[in-house]
Design an enzyme around this catalytic site. Structure first.
Site, short mmCIF file in Angstrom:
data_model
loop_
_atom_site.label_atom_id
_atom_site.label_comp_id
_atom_site.label_asym_id
_atom_site.label_seq_id
_atom_site.Cartn_x
_atom_site.Cartn_y
_atom_site.Cartn_z
CG PHE A 67 -2.21 -0.90 0.88
CD1 PHE A 67 -2.44 -1.47 -0.36
CD2 PHE A 67 -3.14 -1.17 1.89
CE1 PHE A 67 -3.56 -2.28 -0.61
CE2 PHE A 67 -4.27 -1.97 1.66
CZ PHE A 67 -4.47 -2.52 0.41
CG HIS A 180 8.85 -12.54 -3.83
ND1 HIS A 180 8.10 -11.52 -4.35
CD2 HIS A 180 9.45 -13.13 -4.90
CE1 HIS A 180 8.24 -11.49 -5.67
NE2 HIS A 180 9.07 -12.45 -6.03
CG ASP A 305 1.98 -9.26 -5.13
OD1 ASP A 305 2.39 -8.49 -4.24
OD2 ASP A 305 2.70 -9.64 -6.07
CG HIS A 309 4.30 0.02 -9.96
ND1 HIS A 309 5.30 0.40 -9.09
CD2 HIS A 309 4.24 -1.34 -9.90
CE1 HIS A 309 5.84 -0.67 -8.53
NE2 HIS A 309 5.21 -1.75 -8.99
O1 DOR Z 1 5.23 -7.47 -8.88
C1 DOR Z 1 5.52 -7.21 -7.71
N1 DOR Z 1 5.55 -5.96 -7.28
N2 DOR Z 1 5.83 -8.22 -6.88
C2 DOR Z 1 6.31 -7.96 -5.64
O2 DOR Z 1 6.53 -8.89 -4.90
C3 DOR Z 1 6.59 -6.58 -5.21
C4 DOR Z 1 5.68 -5.68 -5.89
C5 DOR Z 1 5.88 -4.21 -5.64
O3 DOR Z 1 6.06 -3.84 -4.49
O4 DOR Z 1 5.81 -3.44 -6.59
#
Ligand code: DOR
Length: 439
Positions: A67, A180, A305, A309
Site C-alpha cells: 500500500f 517471495h 499482491d 504503480h
Molecule cells: O510485482 C511485484 N511488485 N511483486 C512484488 O513482490 C513486489 C511488488 C511491488 O512492491 O511493486
C-alpha cells in the site's frame, strides 16, 4: 435515532461456516455478530439493511498487499488503498514491508500502525521485513503476522539471496516466515542472456518457472529442517504446485493470486507492461494446475499482491517498467465470477478469501458469519454482471489489468466492525478499521 453500533441485515443469502446457504438475518452489536437466524426481530434502535436477493459473505482478508505508505504515496496510500478495499469487499489486509523507510524495525512498524489508525477504513496488519542484519527485530516486533523474506525480485536491504543468511533466520524464533520465492542468482544470469529485449513478454522467460521452483525448494528444505512455520507467497507455477502436492508439511501454507489463476503470458500482447509482475504471469497450463491445486487444498488461500504503480511508471519500456498490478477492488468479483462459471463454489471462495487466511495467520474471530465473530461482512450481487471500468476505480494508480472483464459478485455493501463502509458506489470515509491481532 438508531445506534450506529447495532445493525440488522435482513433476508440475505448467508454463507454459513459449514459452507451451507441459509436465507435469513444477521445482527451485530458493538463490532460483533450477536445472532444469525432465519428471522430476527428488530428490538429498538437497530439500523436495518434489506438484503433481499443479495449474498452475505465474511469480509475478504487480503493477506498480501503493497500500500506504499510511507514513502511511495504517489502510487497509493493507506487512505486510497483502504477505500479501494472497502469497494472490493476487503475488510482486512496484511501489508508488505517494501515501503520507504522499509518496515524492518519496531519503530517503522509502529509508524505504519499509527498511520493506519488515522487513515485506514478497514482492518490492518503489517509484516516485518527481513534484512541480513535485523534478526533481533524479527524476533521481537509486535504485532505482526510474520516475517517477510524476499528471496529474489528485490534490490537493496530486503533481498536475502544467500542461503546462510536465510538459514540464520529460519533457525531462530518460531513466528511465521512468508517468502517471495524466486531465485535471484538465476534471474541475474538470465537478465544477461535476455538483455536488450524490450518486449515485456521476456519478463516471464527471465524470471522463469525454474527460478520460482528453485527458491520454493530451498524455503521448503529450511522449513523442514527447522520445522519452521512457512508461508509461500503468490505461488505461480505448476512445478511448485506439484512439489507441494507430493510433500507439504502441516506447518507449510501457500497462496495464489487471482492474476496467476486467470491471466497468463498472452496478456502481454493485450496490456503490455501492465501485465508485468513478480513472480511473472505463466502459461495456460500453469493456470490450470494452480486451479486444481487450490481446489485440492494444496494451495490454501488467495492474496492479490496489490502492487500499484502509476501509468506513467508503467509506460517506461521494459525492463525499466516496474513490476506489479493492483488487485483489491477486483479480487472478490473475479473469484465469484469464476464460481458462477463452475470453476469452484461460492463456499470455496469464502474459505480461500476469508476463513483459511484467518486460520493460517491466527487472526481471532474473523472469517465466518457466526455469533462471536467480528461483523466484517460483504453483501454481493450474484445476479448482475458489470465490467471493470477504469473510471470507477478507487486505487490511486487508476488502472486494472482486468479492465473490460465482465464480472458478477461485485460488493454492494461492505461492513467493517458493524459499520457500513461502502454502499452502492459510496464510501463512508468516517469509518476506521482496527489493528489486527495474531495468536
Ligand atoms: O510485482 C511485484 N511488485 N511483486 C512484488 O513482490 C513486489 C511488488 C511491488 O512492491 O511493486
Amino acid at each position: 435515532m438508531s445506534s450506529p453500533k447495532s445493525l440488522l441485515i435482513r433476508n440475505a443469502r448467508i454463507i454459513l461456516p459449514n459452507g451451507e446457504l441459509m436465507i435469513g438475518d444477521v445482527k451485530s452489536r458493538d463490532r460483533q455478530i450477536v445472532e444469525v437466524a432465519p428471522e430476527i426481530s428488530n428490538t429498538t434502535s437497530t439500523t436495518e439493511i434489506d438484503a433481499q436477493g443479495l449474498t452475505l459473505l465474511p469480509g475478504v482478508i487480503d493477506p498480501q498487499v503493497h500500500f506504499r505508505e510511507p514513502g511511495l504515496e504517489h502510487k497509493e496510500d493507506l487512505f486510497t488503498a483502504s477505500c479501494a478495499c472497502a469497494k472490493g469487499g476487503v475488510t482486512s489486509f496484511l501489508e508488505m514491508p517494501n515501503t520507504r523507510p522499509l518496515t524492518t524495525t519496531q519503530q517503522a512498524l509502529d509508524d505504519k500502525l499509527q498511520r493506519a489508525a488515522n487513515k485506514s477504513l478497514v482492518n490492518y496488519g503489517f509484516f516485518i521485513g527481513a534484512t541480513a542484519e535485523n534478526l533481533p527485530d524479527l524476533l521481537l516486533a509486535q504485532p505482526t503476522p510474520g516475517i517477510k523474506i524476499f528471496m529474489g525480485s528485490m534490490h537493496g536491504n530486503l533481498l536475502i539471496d544467500q542461503e546462510a543468511v536465510l538459514e540464520a533466520i529460519f533457525a531462530q524464533g518460531d513466528r511465521l516466515i512468508a517468502v517471495h520465492a524466486e531465485d535471484q542468482a538465476r534471474i541475474n544470469q538470465r537478465r544477461l542472456e535476455f538483455a536488450n529485449i524490450h518486449d515485456p513478454a521476456v519478463h516471464s522467460q527471465i524470471q522463469d518457472n525454474q527460478a520460482a521452483l528453485l527458491a520454493t525448494q530451498l524455503a521448503l528444505k529450511l522449513a523442514k529442517k527447522y520445522q519452521r512455520r512457512l508461508h509461500i507467497l503468490h505461488m505461480s507455477t505448476a512445478e511448485e504446485a506439484d512439489l507441494l502436492r507430493e510433500d507439504k508439511p502441516s506447518w507449510v501454507t501457500a497462496e495464489v493470486t487471482p492474476q496467476h489463476l486467470l491471466l497468463n503470458t498472452s496478456a502481454y500482447e493485450k496490456i503490455g507492461t501492465l501485465a508485468q509482475m513478480n513472480p511473472p504471469l505463466r502459461s495456460p497450463h500453469d493456470n490450470e494446475v494452480l486451479w486444481q491445486a487450490l481446489r485440492d487444498g494444496v494451495i490454501d488461500f488467495i492474496a492479490t499482491d496489490h502492487a500499484p504503480h502509476t501509468l506513467e511508471e508503467k509506460a517506461q519500456p521494459y525492463p525499466n517498467s516496474p513490476s506489479g498490478m493492483p488487485g483489491v477492488e477486483t479480487s472478490l468479483a473475479l473469484m465469484l465470477t469464476a464460481a458462477m462459471e463452475g470453476r469452484c463454489t461460492v463456499a470455496q471462495v469464502v474459505q480461500w478469501m476469508s476463513k483459511a487466511v484467518a486460520v493460517a495467520y491466527g487472526i481471532p474471530n474473523k472469517g465466518a458469519i457466526a455469533p462471536g465473530y467480528d461483523a466484517d461482512l460483504v453483501l454481493v450481487d450474484l445476479n448482475t454482471y458489470r465490467p471493470v471500468r477504469r473510471e470507477e476505480l478507487l486505487t490511486k494508480c487508476g488502472w486494472s489489468p482486468f479492465e473490460g472483464w465482465n464480472l458478477t459478485g461485485w460488493a454492494v455493501t461492505t461492513i467493517v466492525g458493524g459499520e457500513v463502509v461502502y454502499d452502492q458506489g459510496r464510501v463512508n470515509t468516517q469509518v476506521r478499521g482496527q489493528a489486527l491481532t495474531f495468536l
